[in-house]
Design an enzyme around this catalytic site. Structure first.
Site, mmCIF file in Angstrom:
data_model
loop_
_atom_site.group_PDB
_atom_site.id
_atom_site.type_symbol
_atom_site.label_atom_id
_atom_site.label_comp_id
_atom_site.label_asym_id
_atom_site.label_seq_id
_atom_site.Cartn_x
_atom_site.Cartn_y
_atom_site.Cartn_z
ATOM 1 N N PHE A 1 0.831 -1.224 0.000
ATOM 2 C CA PHE A 1 0.000 0.000 0.000
ATOM 3 C C PHE A 1 0.864 1.273 0.000
ATOM 4 C CE2 PHE A 1 -2.475 2.777 3.165
ATOM 5 C CZ PHE A 1 -3.103 3.509 2.166
ATOM 6 N N SER B 1 1.544 -5.735 8.684
ATOM 7 C CA SER B 1 1.049 -4.472 9.235
ATOM 8 C C SER B 1 -0.346 -4.523 9.854
ATOM 9 C CB SER B 1 1.050 -3.407 8.130
ATOM 10 O OG SER B 1 0.047 -3.712 7.188
ATOM 11 N N ILE C 1 12.664 -10.502 2.930
ATOM 12 C CA ILE C 1 13.703 -9.919 3.792
ATOM 13 C C ILE C 1 14.085 -10.849 4.948
ATOM 14 C CG2 ILE C 1 13.242 -7.503 3.215
ATOM 15 C CD1 ILE C 1 11.587 -7.288 5.809
ATOM 16 N N PRO D 1 -9.052 -7.506 20.933
ATOM 17 C CA PRO D 1 -8.364 -7.596 22.232
ATOM 18 C C PRO D 1 -7.243 -6.558 22.316
ATOM 19 C CG PRO D 1 -8.413 -9.736 21.101
ATOM 20 C CD PRO D 1 -8.915 -8.718 20.128
ATOM 21 N N TYR E 1 1.790 -6.594 16.819
ATOM 22 C CA TYR E 1 2.252 -5.781 15.681
ATOM 23 C C TYR E 1 3.089 -4.604 16.158
ATOM 24 C CZ TYR E 1 2.072 -1.931 12.366
ATOM 25 O OH TYR E 1 2.426 -0.866 11.591
ATOM 26 N N LYS F 1 7.141 -3.600 15.659
ATOM 27 C CA LYS F 1 7.641 -2.354 15.039
ATOM 28 C C LYS F 1 8.493 -1.569 16.039
ATOM 29 C CE LYS F 1 6.804 -0.920 11.364
ATOM 30 N NZ LYS F 1 7.500 -1.158 10.059
ATOM 31 N N THR G 1 5.532 3.215 12.691
ATOM 32 C CA THR G 1 4.136 3.534 13.019
ATOM 33 C C THR G 1 4.009 4.283 14.346
ATOM 34 O OG1 THR G 1 2.038 2.496 13.663
ATOM 35 C CG2 THR G 1 4.002 1.204 14.031
ATOM 36 N N ASP G 2 2.952 5.048 14.474
ATOM 37 C CA ASP G 2 2.701 5.722 15.766
ATOM 38 C C ASP G 2 2.230 4.741 16.840
ATOM 39 O OD1 ASP G 2 0.146 5.197 14.817
ATOM 40 O OD2 ASP G 2 -0.617 7.238 15.050
ATOM 41 N N GLU G 3 1.890 3.512 16.433
ATOM 42 C CA GLU G 3 1.390 2.543 17.419
ATOM 43 C C GLU G 3 2.458 2.135 18.428
ATOM 44 O OE1 GLU G 3 -1.043 -0.626 16.068
ATOM 45 O OE2 GLU G 3 -2.051 0.598 14.573
ATOM 46 N N PRO H 1 -18.430 -4.241 10.095
ATOM 47 C CA PRO H 1 -18.182 -4.687 11.477
ATOM 48 C C PRO H 1 -17.418 -3.662 12.307
ATOM 49 C CG PRO H 1 -16.649 -5.771 9.986
ATOM 50 C CD PRO H 1 -17.507 -4.887 9.134
HETATM 51 C C1 LIG Z 1 -10.542 -3.634 10.367
HETATM 52 C C2 LIG Z 1 -11.458 -2.972 11.364
HETATM 53 C C3 LIG Z 1 -10.987 -2.000 12.209
HETATM 54 N N1 LIG Z 1 -11.823 -1.426 13.115
HETATM 55 C C4 LIG Z 1 -11.266 -0.376 14.011
HETATM 56 C C5 LIG Z 1 -9.992 -0.734 14.739
HETATM 57 C C6 LIG Z 1 -9.283 0.597 14.849
HETATM 58 O O1 LIG Z 1 -9.749 1.294 15.988
HETATM 59 C C7 LIG Z 1 -9.672 1.340 13.584
HETATM 60 C C8 LIG Z 1 -8.674 1.238 12.467
HETATM 61 O O2 LIG Z 1 -8.336 -0.130 12.336
HETATM 62 P P1 LIG Z 1 -7.283 -0.619 11.245
HETATM 63 O O3 LIG Z 1 -7.707 -0.119 9.912
HETATM 64 O O4 LIG Z 1 -7.116 -2.084 11.417
HETATM 65 O O5 LIG Z 1 -5.963 0.185 11.634
HETATM 66 P P2 LIG Z 1 -5.153 0.291 13.040
HETATM 67 O O6 LIG Z 1 -5.333 -0.921 13.860
HETATM 68 O O7 LIG Z 1 -5.483 1.601 13.655
HETATM 69 O O8 LIG Z 1 -3.663 0.289 12.482
HETATM 70 C C9 LIG Z 1 -3.314 0.989 11.267
HETATM 71 O O9 LIG Z 1 -2.656 2.197 11.554
HETATM 72 C C10 LIG Z 1 -1.354 2.093 12.051
HETATM 73 C C11 LIG Z 1 -0.856 3.500 12.275
HETATM 74 O O10 LIG Z 1 -1.554 4.053 13.373
HETATM 75 C C12 LIG Z 1 -0.472 1.284 11.131
HETATM 76 O O11 LIG Z 1 0.796 1.123 11.678
HETATM 77 C C13 LIG Z 1 -1.103 -0.094 10.907
HETATM 78 O O12 LIG Z 1 -0.330 -0.867 10.017
HETATM 79 C C14 LIG Z 1 -2.497 0.100 10.354
HETATM 80 O O13 LIG Z 1 -3.111 -1.161 10.218
HETATM 81 O O14 LIG Z 1 -10.896 0.732 13.165
HETATM 82 C C15 LIG Z 1 -13.159 -1.764 13.208
HETATM 83 O O15 LIG Z 1 -13.919 -1.211 14.031
HETATM 84 N N2 LIG Z 1 -13.618 -2.727 12.351
HETATM 85 C C16 LIG Z 1 -12.832 -3.365 11.443
HETATM 86 O O16 LIG Z 1 -13.314 -4.256 10.716
#
Ligand SMILES: Cc1cn([C@H]2C[C@H](O)[C@@H](COP(=O)(O)OP(=O)(O)O[C@H]3O[C@H](CO)[C@@H](O)[C@H](O)[C@H]3O)O2)c(=O)[nH]c1=O
Length: 352
Positions: free
Chosen positions: A12, A86, A61, A288, A156, A160, A131-133, A211
């Site tokens: 991405f 990621s 890698i 979780p 994750y 990182k 990442t900021d995580e 979801p």
């Molecule tokens: C996939 C998914 C996510 N979520 C929620 C979880 C999080 O609070 C928010 C965003 O989830 P995600 O899109 O998985 O991204 P998140 O866990 O924040 O992490 C992202 O952002 C990070 C940077 O902050 C990157 O380092 C990660 O690689 C990237 O995956 O949405 C839902 O509520 N439903 C979902 O189905």
């Protein structure tokens, strides 16, 4: 001519960085190293594939011998390291995969760079895109700055954080020239539909449930991926050696508000009645260890390098939706097979 290795360039964020470097720097020879896992896709960079300053290398890698040979053969001057596992949810079910790619993989690159540069660091640079995580979770107030202590919560983010530490350790111990950036949530074209924004676009198009984890009140700071690629270009060329820069959009959204905005924009684009897509919102059991809030103080990169986001969230989201709607083939390709199996398993995690 400088030889630059970009890892994860079929993914991405990596695909946007590769495109920018190949088109903007004809005096660089760009090598794109990618293992082409489920999230890597050569379609993401098909438009620059034939460029004379571009070479694609398929490889992992994690394979130290392969990485050492590659570095010996090409004698890279710079490395932009984006290859990573990621997705937080995947790290919860398979943490070891994250240690392998994110920690061991980064170590292999660091060792190979250290060996070929052999203390002659003039004009060399190792750039770790992170990442900021790594900073953990914020409460309702405050922002992550470059001096916020690391406090990762998911496998994750722990992987990182570990790789960030190794990059710094190689800088301190061996003098390796490095920069690190820690960026907030990205969205935009080429994003594999397992993350919130592309998954929900995909599901709205296909009338599938959206979801939302827990109560949907989790907060993220969103940045358009091309603005991230612009920041990466700046930091690679102008960032100070041995420094970290935080990158973010000063653009915080609670998940549920973002999802509602997305639904509204999708209703317009798809010619659906107002409120139609919102009916797909389904609250499901929480992730979780779900981090409550991420928010970045991006004032260092702004003051030192003059970077700031070029598009508003509404503009970026509209561009993103337009891209997905005109690339339904892409969505079809990446959502068949392995992904679909994963998705079904994930969604069957349980409706609240
Ligand atoms: C996939 C998914 C996510 N979520 C929620 C979880 C999080 O609070 C928010 C965003 O989830 P995600 O899109 O998985 O991204 P998140 O866990 O924040 O992490 C992202 O952002 C990070 C940077 O902050 C990157 O380092 C990660 O690689 C990237 O995956 O949405 C839902 O509520 N439903 C979902 O189905």
């Amino acid at each position: 001519m400088k030889k630059i290795l970009i890892t994860g360039g079929a993914g991405f964020i990596g695909s946007h960085v590769v495109r920018r470097f190949v088109t903007k720097y004809p005096n660089y020879q760009i090598f794109n190293l990618d293992a082409l896992t489920y999230a890597g896709n050569l379609e993401n960079i098909a438009d620059i594939d034939k460029s004379s300053n571009y070479t694609f290398v398929k490889g992992d890698i994690v394979d130290a011998d392969f990485i050492n040979d590659l570095f010996q053969k090409h004698q890279f001057d710079g490395v932009l390291h984006l290859a990573a596992e990621s997705h937080v949810d995947r790290s919860i079910t398979d943490p070891l995969a994250f240690v392998k790619t994110n920690v061991i993989g980064t170590m292999n690159l660091l060792n190979a760079a250290k060996t070929i540069w052999a203390n002659n660091f003039d004009g060399k640079r190792f750039y770790h895109i992170s990442t900021d995580e790594v900073y953990g979770s914020l409460g309702a107030e405050g922002l992550f700055s470059e001096t916020t202590p690391y406090d990762p919560n998911s496998p994750y983010s722990a992987s990182k954080a570990s790789s960030d530490h190794f990059v710094r350790a190689y800088g301190e111990t061996y003098g390796l020239p490095y920069v690190i950036t820690n960026c907030s949530n990205n969205y935009g074209p080429n994003h594999f539909p397992e993350k919130l924004v592309p998954l929900f676009i995909h599901n709205i198009i296909n009338n599938k449930p959206l979801p939302v984890y827990g109560d949907g009140k989790y907060t993220r700071d969103w940045l358009y991926v091309i603005d991230h690629a612009i920041a990466i270009d700046l930091v690679f060329h102008e960032g100070k050696n041995h420094e970290t820069y935080n990158i973010g959009g000063f653009n915080e959204w609670q998940n549920i508000d973002l999802v509602k905005l997305l639904c509204q924009q999708m209703d317009v684009k798809l010619g659906r009645a107002v409120g139609e897509s919102e009916k797909l919102i389904t609250y499901v059991k929480d992730r979780p260890g779900h981090d409550l809030r991420y928010a970045i103080d991006a004032s260092k990169i702004n003051k030192e390098l003059g970077w700031k986001p070029s598009v508003t969230f509404e503009q970026g989201l509209e561009k993103t939706i337009d891209w997905y709607l005109s690339n339904e083939d892409w969505l079809q390709h990446v959502t068949s097979g392995a992904y679909q199996e994963y998705y079904e398993k994930q969604y069957n995690g349980g409706v609240m």
